[in-house]
Structure formats: C-alpha cells, structure tokens
Write an enzyme that holds these catalytic residues in place. Sequence first.
Site, PDB file in Angstrom:
ATOM      1  N   SER A 189       0.841  -1.198   0.000  1.00  0.00           N
ATOM      2  CA  SER A 189       0.000   0.000   0.000  1.00  0.00           C
ATOM      3  C   SER A 189       0.875   1.246   0.000  1.00  0.00           C
ATOM      4  CB  SER A 189      -0.898   0.027   1.246  1.00  0.00           C
ATOM      5  OG  SER A 189      -1.580   1.264   1.373  1.00  0.00           O
ATOM      6  N   TYR A 202      -2.440  -0.648  10.369  1.00  0.00           N
ATOM      7  CA  TYR A 202      -2.442  -1.133   8.984  1.00  0.00           C
ATOM      8  C   TYR A 202      -1.179  -0.677   8.261  1.00  0.00           C
ATOM      9  CZ  TYR A 202      -4.022  -1.408   4.076  1.00  0.00           C
ATOM     10  OH  TYR A 202      -4.129  -1.657   2.728  1.00  0.00           O
TER      11      TYR A 202
END
Length: 296
Positions: A189, A202
């Site tokens: 990501s 995350y």
Amino acid sequence: MMTTNGADDPRDDHREEGFPPQGQDQPGHLDEVTPRPDHGEKSYEGHGRLRGRRALITGGDSGIGRAVAIAFAREGADVAIAHLPEEQEDANETIRCIHDAGRNGLSLPGDVRDEAFAAQIVDRTRDEFGGLDILVLNAGYQKDRDSLATLPTEEFDRVMRTNLYGLMFTARAAIPHLKPGATITVTASIQAFHPSPVLIDYAMTKAAQVAFIKALAEELGPKGVRANAVAPGPIWTPLIPATGWGPKQLASFGQDTPLGRAGQPAELAGAYVYLASDDASYVSGAVLPVTGGKPL
C-alpha cells in the site's frame, strides 16, 4: 472522455466525484457497496500471457483480489481464491467469472489468521491444479483508529495476524513447491510510505510487507523465483465502506491524488498480470505503485 490521440482521459475514465455516505461491518460485501466497484468484468481482455499457469490469490472474493482473479483467468491461468466463509456469496461470483473465462476455479473458505488453513490452501491448490506457479498474497484488514492510545489490543492482533502472519504462513508453505519461473506478489500500500494516523496499525503491516518482499526477492532469486509488491493508492473496494469512515472521508476519498479521483480494482489488474508474466522476467524486489500519481 476521449483525448485527441484516441486514449481515455485518466482523470475521468472512472468516477470523478467522491462516494456517498455508507457503512457496513467487516469484511465488507459487494451487494452493500454504492457504487459497485469495477473489477473488469466487462472490460478486461486477456492475451494469453499466463496460459497454463496455476494461481492462488488470498482475499480473492472481491475488490483487488477479484479483479486479479478475473484478469489471471482471462490470461489463461487456473485460479484458486481464499476468502472468509462469510464472503462465500462474493466468492461464488468470482468463481463464475473464472469459469466463464474457460479456466478452472477453486473456492477456499477460511481465515488466513489460522495457521493450518493458511498453509493448507497451498496444498489444496496444488492438488486441484497439479501445481502452483503464481502466489498473490492479497488478504488484508484495516479499520479507522481514533488514536494509538485507544487502539484495542485485540484489534491490533487482528491486523497483524491477517496482514503479516497469514501472509507468512502461506508463503512459507508455498516456497518449497515453487519452481523456477514462479512468482510471489504481495498487495502492499501507499500507506507503507505515507502512513496515516487513522490507519497506524495497517500502515505498520504494509511497511513490513515491503521489507518482506525485498528480503524474499534476495532469497528466492537464485532459485529462479521472483517476488514483488503492488502498492495501491486509494482504491474503491468493499473494504473502504467497512473501514469506519464517515460521510466526509468517503466524499473526499481519492480526491487528493494528482488524477483527482479514486481508482477502481480493474485498474490494478494489469500490474499483477505484468509481475506474474514473462514480461517482468527481470523484475524482482520491486514495489509497483498504482496510486493515481501519488509518489511513494
């Protein structure tokens, strides 16, 4: 909108505005998402670049995982998808897309946080297809956080076990069976490089995934196995309305990218196909950004 050279304008190739207020519980289901994400069901055209290969995708029921499954099948690969049991309806639709492409599909319900399940999906894929050539470690979990001070330990554990432990369990089981020419691709990501406080746990896992793939590329290169990552930016998937964001965050989701909009799962599929194909035969240890122009 078409440009003068016949190409689509990437600023308005998909939805230009933000997204309407909505919310749902994790893990997120397609029939509750408005508007419905584009997985390439009607648009992706294969060219045989993965003909005869066998793929396993974790988190393959919807979102990025479904887009990759559709693309792989249309490129000629048999595809197994691992997914949570409560995502079976979405998974069934993905399997239908794989079958419609004329390839074999396999649904593997379970939770990658379970070490036994995360390892067994490798053997079940090999048993069904006769081998494993492409591993996509895509399963992920994220949730909006008010602050680190109020982050519950059980939630921290869930993020770590889904995004890191599950990834490691499956990769560890697969590596002894991967032949020269096989590939591993991780869904990292932009959060690995530009972490947001509301996704702090995350983001931590995504940074770890980048380190994982770089180390793995060094380990597996001498064996002829390539390892890479794709780093998506803001992509409209069922995970987003299940993250816990309010109307303001959804209305602005993806609007801060240079292209001025969020991406669709279909817009990532080509990156995974490239990394799994012979076109990327000299690419390993790379992190390929698909971010709407946001730099890593």
